[in-house]
Design an enzyme around this catalytic site. Structure first.
Site, PDB file in Angstrom:
ATOM      1  N   GLY A  74       0.844  -1.366   0.198  1.00  0.00           N
ATOM      2  CA  GLY A  74       0.306  -0.277  -0.371  1.00  0.00           C
ATOM      3  C   GLY A  74       1.258   1.281  -0.016  1.00  0.00           C
ATOM      4  N   THR A  75       1.551   1.154   0.413  1.00  0.00           N
ATOM      5  CA  THR A  75       2.756   2.669   0.491  1.00  0.00           C
ATOM      6  C   THR A  75       3.557   2.606  -0.414  1.00  0.00           C
ATOM      7  OG1 THR A  75       3.111   2.540   3.145  1.00  0.00           O
ATOM      8  CG2 THR A  75       5.045   3.697   1.680  1.00  0.00           C
ATOM      9  N   GLN A 187      -7.657  -0.322   4.583  1.00  0.00           N
ATOM     10  CA  GLN A 187      -8.316  -1.072   5.113  1.00  0.00           C
ATOM     11  C   GLN A 187      -9.568  -1.141   4.920  1.00  0.00           C
ATOM     12  OE1 GLN A 187      -6.956  -1.610   8.606  1.00  0.00           O
ATOM     13  NE2 GLN A 187      -5.445  -1.096   8.249  1.00  0.00           N
ATOM     14  N   ALA A 208      -2.264  -6.839   0.099  1.00  0.00           N
ATOM     15  CA  ALA A 208      -2.398  -7.851   0.702  1.00  0.00           C
ATOM     16  C   ALA A 208      -2.607  -8.509   1.994  1.00  0.00           C
ATOM     17  CB  ALA A 208      -2.567  -8.897  -0.282  1.00  0.00           C
ATOM     18  N   HIS A 209      -2.135  -8.218   2.556  1.00  0.00           N
ATOM     19  CA  HIS A 209      -1.752  -9.013   4.282  1.00  0.00           C
ATOM     20  C   HIS A 209      -2.834  -7.759   4.944  1.00  0.00           C
ATOM     21  CE1 HIS A 209       0.030  -5.278   6.201  1.00  0.00           C
ATOM     22  NE2 HIS A 209      -0.183  -4.478   5.502  1.00  0.00           N
ATOM     23  N   THR A 246      11.102  -6.780 -11.363  1.00  0.00           N
ATOM     24  CA  THR A 246      10.697  -8.252 -11.330  1.00  0.00           C
ATOM     25  C   THR A 246       9.390  -8.251 -10.408  1.00  0.00           C
ATOM     26  OG1 THR A 246      13.213  -9.625 -12.169  1.00  0.00           O
ATOM     27  CG2 THR A 246      11.473 -10.951 -11.414  1.00  0.00           C
ATOM     28  N   CYS A 343      -0.784  12.305  22.988  1.00  0.00           N
ATOM     29  CA  CYS A 343      -0.249  12.907  22.909  1.00  0.00           C
ATOM     30  C   CYS A 343       1.572  11.518  23.607  1.00  0.00           C
ATOM     31  CB  CYS A 343       0.229  13.942  24.030  1.00  0.00           C
ATOM     32  SG  CYS A 343       0.256  13.311  25.965  1.00  0.00           S
TER      33      CYS A 343
END
Length: 397
Positions: A74-75, A187, A208-209, A246, A343
């Site tokens: 996702g990142t 999410q 996927a995870h 790859t 905080c």
């Protein structure tokens, strides 16, 4: 009754691999080991496996396979959508919220510090709701100033407090101002159905995870009618010249299988997970003793069963000395959860999401429980009893 195994209630962080997914991946780890870019007999079936996986993902999302690009997660998908669209369209203005995942916030902050863009943060209320009227005013102001198109990046389901964004309404606002709309859907992918023929979005992503697939693989959807972007990673001609390197073949096959299972069993899993979340809410309200700051509360919309990310429950607990070591105490009891305070302190990492909510009591304890299809009612009961026991012991002193 104490479960025989450790209790895992951190499914928003990652999920257990489904055995069906592993079975689908194994042949690509063993017999079918060729490079998918090779045209010989060892490479061709591997290439076929990738394209079959792409077709599966596209079919489930009701879009074209040509609009699905596989990534490392996702990142990378978020970075590709954000950085490549800004570069390709020479955008100078971006809008996001203070509640976004760091994959989005840190990327946009970096670009703003370099002077590439001007970054605007849309307002949120004390419950974490995005102020869509403010979003529209930011878009209108940028247009009136003659700065061209804006990039809007707002997540679909918040990973910490469970709030859901109305993608249709947000997308329609963006379209009205010709803004590019990216939504981090990490999410909600595999937990909600996404019909990309109906959603007014330019980019969405998956990892996927988060839905019982392997780690280290994800995908980016690029709306071919509205967004034609330069690559983020250069190299070979993989992913139709959009991502060099790859391919993670067995990861890609595992992703497609995991998403297929998620869609196949989604209604049953949602019913099961929702029942666990409701069970925890009811038991915490009934059993948790009052303390400083009042009784147990729930942050954002996470306790709204019908209108939140049903996998996430963010609990606000009475002020107590136990709060500094709350997650550690749960871990000692063999319960895995996550969280963070409003905080930062020496022993407690602050949550930027909670810190952005106006009026949140920094003295209270905060823990996120997130549920998955493998969790049980017995595990929820044990987690509640353990949590209540910690506070009863402390608050009666």
């Amino acid at each position: 009754m104490k479960p025989t195994a450790a209790v895992y209630l951190d499914n928003a962080a990652t999920t257990r691999l489904d055995p069906e997914v592993l079975d689908a991946m194994l042949p690509l780890m063993t017999e079918q080991f060729g490079n998918p870019s090779s045209i010989h007999s060892h490479g061709r079936p591997v290439r076929t496996a990738i394209e079959k996986a792409r077709k599966t993902v596209a079919g489930l999302l009701n879009t074209s396979p040509a609009e699905i690009f596989f990534t490392s997660g996702g990142t990378e998908a978020d970075n590709t959508a954000i950085q490549s669209s800004i570069e390709t369209y020479r955008l100078t203005h971006a809008i996001t919220s203070p509640l976004e995942h760091h994959a989005v916030l840190h990327t946009l902050d970096h670009l703003a510090k370099r002077g590439v863009i001007r970054l605007s943060l849309v307002n949120v209320d004390r419950k974490g709701h995005i102020d869509l009227a403010h979003l529209e005013s930011l878009l209108e102001s940028n247009r009136n100033e003659g700065n061209g198109r804006s990039l809007v990046s707002l997540m679909h389901g918040n990973n910490e407090i469970g709030n859901m964004l109305d993608l249709h309404r947000t997308g329609e606002i963006c379209r009205a101002y010709d803004a590019i709309f990216h939504s981090d859907t990490v999410q909600t992918m595999g937990h909600f159905r996404h019909d990309l023929q109906q959603l007014p979005v330019d980019f969405i992503v998956g990892a996927a995870h988060k839905f019982h697939g392997p780690k280290g693989v994800g995908f980016l959807y690029v709306n071919a009618d509205r967004a034609k972007i330069h690559p983020f990673m250069y190299g070979g001609a993989q992913e139709r010249n959009m991502r060099g390197g790859t391919e993670n073949v067995y990861g890609i096959v595992g992703l497609a299988k995991a998403l297929e299972i998620a869609y196949r069993d989604m209604d049953a899993h949602r019913q099961h997970i929702t029942s666990l979340k409701r069970r925890m809410i009811e038991q915490l309200r009934e059993k948790m003793p009052d303390g400083a700051g009042g009784p147990v509360l729930f942050n954002g919309d996470s306790a709204d069963i019908d209108n939140s990310l049903y996998t996430v429950l963010n609990v606000s607990l009475p002020a107590s000395d136990i709060n500094d070591m709350l997650l550690f105490s749960l871990d000692i009891a063999r319960i895995s959860a996550s969280g963070g305070s409003a905080c930062s302190s020496g022993s407690n990492v602050g949550s930027h999401v909670l810190a952005a909510l106006p009026g949140l009591d920094a003295e209270r304890g905060y823990v996120r429980f997130s549920f998955g299809k493998y969790n049980t009612a017995e595990e929820v009961d044990y987690a509640v009893d353990t949590l209540v026991g910690l506070y009863q012991k402390e608050l009666v002193k």
